[in-house]
Design a protein around this motif. Structure first.
Motif, PDB file in Angstrom:
ATOM      1  N   ASP A  38       0.811  -1.221   0.000  1.00  0.00           N
ATOM      2  CA  ASP A  38       0.000   0.000   0.000  1.00  0.00           C
ATOM      3  C   ASP A  38       0.842   1.269   0.000  1.00  0.00           C
ATOM      4  OD1 ASP A  38      -2.322  -1.408  -0.081  1.00  0.00           O
ATOM      5  OD2 ASP A  38      -2.965  -0.951   1.964  1.00  0.00           O
ATOM      6  N   ARG A  39       1.908   1.273   0.799  1.00  0.00           N
ATOM      7  CA  ARG A  39       2.693   2.500   0.963  1.00  0.00           C
ATOM      8  C   ARG A  39       3.345   2.935  -0.346  1.00  0.00           C
ATOM      9  NH1 ARG A  39       8.241   1.267   1.869  1.00  0.00           N
ATOM     10  NH2 ARG A  39       8.641  -0.991   1.920  1.00  0.00           N
ATOM     11  N   HIS A  40       3.553   1.990  -1.259  1.00  0.00           N
ATOM     12  CA  HIS A  40       4.178   2.330  -2.537  1.00  0.00           C
ATOM     13  C   HIS A  40       3.168   2.841  -3.568  1.00  0.00           C
ATOM     14  CE1 HIS A  40       8.089   0.888  -1.466  1.00  0.00           C
ATOM     15  NE2 HIS A  40       7.707  -0.364  -1.328  1.00  0.00           N
ATOM     16  N   LEU A  41       1.890   2.598  -3.323  1.00  0.00           N
ATOM     17  CA  LEU A  41       0.879   2.900  -4.331  1.00  0.00           C
ATOM     18  C   LEU A  41       0.293   4.295  -4.188  1.00  0.00           C
ATOM     19  CD1 LEU A  41      -0.866  -0.582  -4.535  1.00  0.00           C
ATOM     20  CD2 LEU A  41       0.795   0.409  -6.116  1.00  0.00           C
ATOM     21  N   GLU A  42       0.813   5.071  -3.256  1.00  0.00           N
ATOM     22  CA  GLU A  42       0.420   6.479  -3.135  1.00  0.00           C
ATOM     23  C   GLU A  42       1.674   7.341  -3.202  1.00  0.00           C
ATOM     24  OE1 GLU A  42      -1.527   9.593   0.074  1.00  0.00           O
ATOM     25  OE2 GLU A  42      -2.221   7.513   0.097  1.00  0.00           O
ATOM     26  N   GLN A  43       1.695   8.247  -4.164  1.00  0.00           N
ATOM     27  CA  GLN A  43       2.835   9.143  -4.344  1.00  0.00           C
ATOM     28  C   GLN A  43       2.357  10.508  -4.830  1.00  0.00           C
ATOM     29  OE1 GLN A  43       5.703   7.521  -7.100  1.00  0.00           O
ATOM     30  NE2 GLN A  43       6.106   5.683  -5.892  1.00  0.00           N
ATOM     31  N   ASN A  44       2.929  11.539  -4.278  1.00  0.00           N
ATOM     32  CA  ASN A  44       2.736  12.903  -4.795  1.00  0.00           C
ATOM     33  C   ASN A  44       1.276  13.301  -4.979  1.00  0.00           C
ATOM     34  OD1 ASN A  44       5.620  13.120  -5.080  1.00  0.00           O
ATOM     35  ND2 ASN A  44       5.454  11.930  -6.975  1.00  0.00           N
ATOM     36  N   GLY A  45       0.439  12.892  -4.025  1.00  0.00           N
ATOM     37  CA  GLY A  45      -0.956  13.317  -4.068  1.00  0.00           C
ATOM     38  C   GLY A  45      -1.872  12.468  -4.933  1.00  0.00           C
ATOM     39  N   TYR A  46      -1.359  11.340  -5.451  1.00  0.00           N
ATOM     40  CA  TYR A  46      -2.174  10.445  -6.268  1.00  0.00           C
ATOM     41  C   TYR A  46      -1.971   9.011  -5.798  1.00  0.00           C
ATOM     42  CZ  TYR A  46      -2.755  14.378  -9.456  1.00  0.00           C
ATOM     43  OH  TYR A  46      -3.070  15.606  -9.990  1.00  0.00           O
ATOM     44  N   GLU A  47      -2.971   8.162  -6.063  1.00  0.00           N
ATOM     45  CA  GLU A  47      -2.818   6.762  -5.686  1.00  0.00           C
ATOM     46  C   GLU A  47      -3.321   5.839  -6.787  1.00  0.00           C
ATOM     47  OE1 GLU A  47      -4.907   5.915  -2.067  1.00  0.00           O
ATOM     48  OE2 GLU A  47      -6.608   7.157  -2.623  1.00  0.00           O
ATOM     49  N   VAL A  48      -2.752   4.640  -6.791  1.00  0.00           N
ATOM     50  CA  VAL A  48      -3.105   3.624  -7.785  1.00  0.00           C
ATOM     51  C   VAL A  48      -4.254   2.796  -7.225  1.00  0.00           C
ATOM     52  CG1 VAL A  48      -2.266   1.660  -9.129  1.00  0.00           C
ATOM     53  CG2 VAL A  48      -0.711   3.561  -8.579  1.00  0.00           C
ATOM     54  N   LEU A  49      -5.345   2.708  -7.989  1.00  0.00           N
ATOM     55  CA  LEU A  49      -6.525   1.975  -7.540  1.00  0.00           C
ATOM     56  C   LEU A  49      -6.619   0.577  -8.146  1.00  0.00           C
ATOM     57  CD1 LEU A  49      -7.309   4.715  -6.371  1.00  0.00           C
ATOM     58  CD2 LEU A  49      -9.632   4.359  -7.197  1.00  0.00           C
ATOM     59  N   GLY A  50      -5.561   0.135  -8.796  1.00  0.00           N
ATOM     60  CA  GLY A  50      -5.561  -1.223  -9.310  1.00  0.00           C
ATOM     61  C   GLY A  50      -4.898  -1.343 -10.662  1.00  0.00           C
ATOM     62  N   VAL A  51      -4.536  -2.588 -11.000  1.00  0.00           N
ATOM     63  CA  VAL A  51      -3.817  -2.899 -12.238  1.00  0.00           C
ATOM     64  C   VAL A  51      -4.399  -4.173 -12.841  1.00  0.00           C
ATOM     65  CG1 VAL A  51      -1.555  -3.419 -13.245  1.00  0.00           C
ATOM     66  CG2 VAL A  51      -1.703  -1.915 -11.228  1.00  0.00           C
ATOM     67  N   THR A  52      -4.546  -4.187 -14.167  1.00  0.00           N
ATOM     68  CA  THR A  52      -4.995  -5.396 -14.848  1.00  0.00           C
ATOM     69  C   THR A  52      -4.303  -5.484 -16.209  1.00  0.00           C
ATOM     70  OG1 THR A  52      -7.019  -6.747 -15.055  1.00  0.00           O
ATOM     71  CG2 THR A  52      -7.021  -4.628 -16.190  1.00  0.00           C
ATOM     72  N   PRO A  53      -4.226  -6.661 -16.822  1.00  0.00           N
ATOM     73  CA  PRO A  53      -3.421  -6.818 -18.050  1.00  0.00           C
ATOM     74  C   PRO A  53      -4.036  -6.198 -19.303  1.00  0.00           C
ATOM     75  CG  PRO A  53      -3.845  -8.936 -16.971  1.00  0.00           C
ATOM     76  CD  PRO A  53      -4.747  -7.946 -16.341  1.00  0.00           C
ATOM     77  N   MET A  54      -3.145  -5.765 -20.220  1.00  0.00           N
ATOM     78  CA  MET A  54      -3.525  -5.418 -21.586  1.00  0.00           C
ATOM     79  C   MET A  54      -2.864  -6.373 -22.574  1.00  0.00           C
ATOM     80  SD  MET A  54      -3.492  -1.267 -22.056  1.00  0.00           S
ATOM     81  CE  MET A  54      -3.729  -1.395 -23.830  1.00  0.00           C
ATOM     82  N   GLY A  55      -1.917  -7.151 -22.097  1.00  0.00           N
ATOM     83  CA  GLY A  55      -1.241  -8.103 -22.966  1.00  0.00           C
ATOM     84  C   GLY A  55       0.248  -7.847 -23.062  1.00  0.00           C
ATOM     85  N   ALA A  56       0.973  -8.881 -23.432  1.00  0.00           N
ATOM     86  CA  ALA A  56       2.415  -8.759 -23.594  1.00  0.00           C
ATOM     87  C   ALA A  56       2.730  -7.875 -24.790  1.00  0.00           C
ATOM     88  CB  ALA A  56       3.023 -10.143 -23.793  1.00  0.00           C
ATOM     89  N   ALA A  57       3.860  -7.160 -24.702  1.00  0.00           N
ATOM     90  CA  ALA A  57       4.341  -6.361 -25.831  1.00  0.00           C
ATOM     91  C   ALA A  57       5.305  -7.207 -26.648  1.00  0.00           C
ATOM     92  CB  ALA A  57       5.028  -5.100 -25.322  1.00  0.00           C
ATOM     93  N   TYR A  58       5.019  -7.330 -27.940  1.00  0.00           N
ATOM     94  CA  TYR A  58       5.860  -8.090 -28.856  1.00  0.00           C
ATOM     95  C   TYR A  58       6.509  -7.151 -29.866  1.00  0.00           C
ATOM     96  CZ  TYR A  58       3.130 -12.103 -27.167  1.00  0.00           C
ATOM     97  OH  TYR A  58       2.518 -13.053 -26.388  1.00  0.00           O
ATOM     98  N   LEU A  59       7.583  -7.598 -30.478  1.00  0.00           N
ATOM     99  CA  LEU A  59       8.227  -6.837 -31.537  1.00  0.00           C
ATOM    100  C   LEU A  59       7.547  -7.150 -32.869  1.00  0.00           C
ATOM    101  CD1 LEU A  59      12.043  -7.245 -30.693  1.00  0.00           C
ATOM    102  CD2 LEU A  59      10.521  -5.346 -30.098  1.00  0.00           C
ATOM    103  N   PHE A  60       6.937  -6.127 -33.465  1.00  0.00           N
ATOM    104  CA  PHE A  60       6.392  -6.232 -34.812  1.00  0.00           C
ATOM    105  C   PHE A  60       7.531  -5.852 -35.756  1.00  0.00           C
ATOM    106  CE2 PHE A  60       2.681  -6.151 -32.295  1.00  0.00           C
ATOM    107  CZ  PHE A  60       1.567  -6.509 -33.055  1.00  0.00           C
ATOM    108  N   VAL A  61       7.873  -6.713 -36.687  1.00  0.00           N
ATOM    109  CA  VAL A  61       9.043  -6.476 -37.548  1.00  0.00           C
ATOM    110  C   VAL A  61       8.639  -6.546 -39.022  1.00  0.00           C
ATOM    111  CG1 VAL A  61      10.635  -7.407 -35.819  1.00  0.00           C
ATOM    112  CG2 VAL A  61       9.689  -8.932 -37.557  1.00  0.00           C
ATOM    113  N   ASN A  62       9.398  -5.820 -39.864  1.00  0.00           N
ATOM    114  CA  ASN A  62       9.092  -5.847 -41.298  1.00  0.00           C
ATOM    115  C   ASN A  62       9.949  -6.862 -42.048  1.00  0.00           C
ATOM    116  OD1 ASN A  62      11.580  -4.616 -41.368  1.00  0.00           O
ATOM    117  ND2 ASN A  62      10.837  -2.644 -42.144  1.00  0.00           N
ATOM    118  N   ASP A  63      10.711  -7.659 -41.266  1.00  0.00           N
ATOM    119  CA  ASP A  63      11.559  -8.689 -41.874  1.00  0.00           C
ATOM    120  C   ASP A  63      11.691  -9.846 -40.888  1.00  0.00           C
ATOM    121  OD1 ASP A  63      13.511 -10.291 -42.985  1.00  0.00           O
ATOM    122  OD2 ASP A  63      14.865  -8.646 -43.480  1.00  0.00           O
ATOM    123  N   ARG A  64      11.252 -11.028 -41.273  1.00  0.00           N
ATOM    124  CA  ARG A  64      11.268 -12.187 -40.375  1.00  0.00           C
ATOM    125  C   ARG A  64      12.691 -12.591 -39.991  1.00  0.00           C
ATOM    126  NH1 ARG A  64       6.505 -14.921 -40.096  1.00  0.00           N
ATOM    127  NH2 ARG A  64       7.584 -16.856 -39.546  1.00  0.00           N
TER     128      ARG A  64
END
Length: 343
Positions: free
Chosen positions: A123-149
């Motif tokens: 908890d102590r890490h999730l509040e900083q500089n007057g703002y707080e984090v209310l939760g985290v959920t996935p958007m997906g892994a980041a992959y390298l999109f390439v123009n040459d295999r």
């Protein structure tokens, strides 16, 4: 008439709303490149429903410009904002460090981390500089999109043009570390830079293949390297003390428990990509990526150059230690788990 009045009171009570409750609804500003039809917005509709059950009514508003959503939170026009890790870094370097390059290679690692983030221990890490984090959920892994295999191993990155998001100092450091050329980009234009041929490589979740039509930039020779270089998450940010402690704790649990549904959609996007578009890499190449990404993170933390120190400054030491422990929990045989220069 009396019976009708009683029925209305019961219905209003069951729905959790009254005239007073409706007037207290908070503004929930959600960034999604696809607006209200996008994956993030649709996933967070479940959060919206569960927040109402917890006694907090929210008015959801879609944003296709993350900078505008951040500005509206700062200006008080939003009570909660949903942003990517990059947006969250403007408020909290602990949760912003989740997207550290290569720090969470697998979804199992992310699942363990989300349980940790929903725990009062951090908890102590999730509040900083007057703002707080209310939760985290996935958007997906980041992959390298390439123009040459042929770009299927670390050494092949040298000399290639790679998009780097504005303010993503650690990614810029990685690009320069491997001898590639950074191409300045924003969330609003990175896909067009790749699609137009102004960049050889861009990193994004698999959903970008369809949603942002990044298959166009691949042409007939390109693909998606089947190794995650990081994780992209949705993070909720609010002004500190805007919500009581009970709801803040509840909100973090709700976001953590969105993991199965979010991952169902993420995997659906990943499975929808034609098999021939994935660039399968060898176990040796995987180890090469893992060690390169770890070396980049360590190099940043030890650098005495301005660029390295700027890059290292976006990482929170405690989060980097947690991420290393999570990786070694799910993969105890990894080299880093016994290395002297551990994070």
């Amino acid at each position: 008439m009396k019976a009708l009045s009683m029925l209305l009171l019961v219905v209003l009570g069951l729905s959790g709303w009254s005239n007073a409750g409706a007037s207290e609804r908070r503004e929930f500003c959600v960034f999604d490149v696809a607006g209200a039809s996008g994956f993030v917005y649709r996933t967070l509709q479940d959060y919206h429903r569960k927040a109402a059950l917890a006694g907090v009514g929210l008015n959801m508003r879609p944003y296709t410009d993350e900078d505008q959503a951040v500005a509206d939170l700062r200006a008080g026009r939003c009570d909660i904002v949903a942003v990517t890790d990059m947006g969250a870094r403007k408020f909290n370097d602990f949760s912003g460090s989740i997207s550290a390059i290569g720090a969470i290679p697998y979804y199992e690692d992310l699942k363990v981390l989300l349980h940790i983030l929903a725990s009062p221990r951090v908890d102590r890490h999730l509040e900083q500089n007057g703002y707080e984090v209310l939760g985290v959920t996935p958007m997906g892994a980041a992959y390298l999109f390439v123009n040459d295999r042929a770009i299927d191993h670390v050494e092949a990155l040298e000399g290639k043009r790679i998009t780097v998001f504005e303010g993503h100092h650690d990614a810029r450091h990685m690009v320069e570390y491997v001898g590639a050329v950074p191409v300045a980009a924003k969330i609003s234009d990175f896909a067009s830079l790749f699609n137009s041929g102004e960049a050889d490589i861009s990193y994004a979740p698999a959903a970008a293949y369809e949603v942002l039509e990044m298959f166009r930039g691949m042409g007939s020779k390109g693909g998606i390297v089947d190794y995650p270089v990081g994780q992209v998450t949705v993070q909720l940010i609010a002004r500190a003390d805007e919500f009581d402690d009970a709801f803040v704790r509840k909100s973090r649990r709700i976001m953590s428990r969105l993991y199965p549904e979010a991952m169902r959609i993420v995997r659906q996007y990943e499975r929808s990509i034609p098999e021939e578009r994935w660039v399968k890499i060898s176990p040796e190449a995987v180890r090469g990526y893992q060690e390169m990404l770890r070396s980049v993170r360590i190099d940043m933390q030890q650098s005495t150059e301005d660029s390295g120190m700027l890059a290292a400054g976006v990482y929170h030491d405690d989060m980097m230690t947690i991420l290393r422990k999570v990786r070694c929990y799910t993969n105890p045989g990894a080299m880093e788990c016994s290395a002297d220069n551990r994070e």
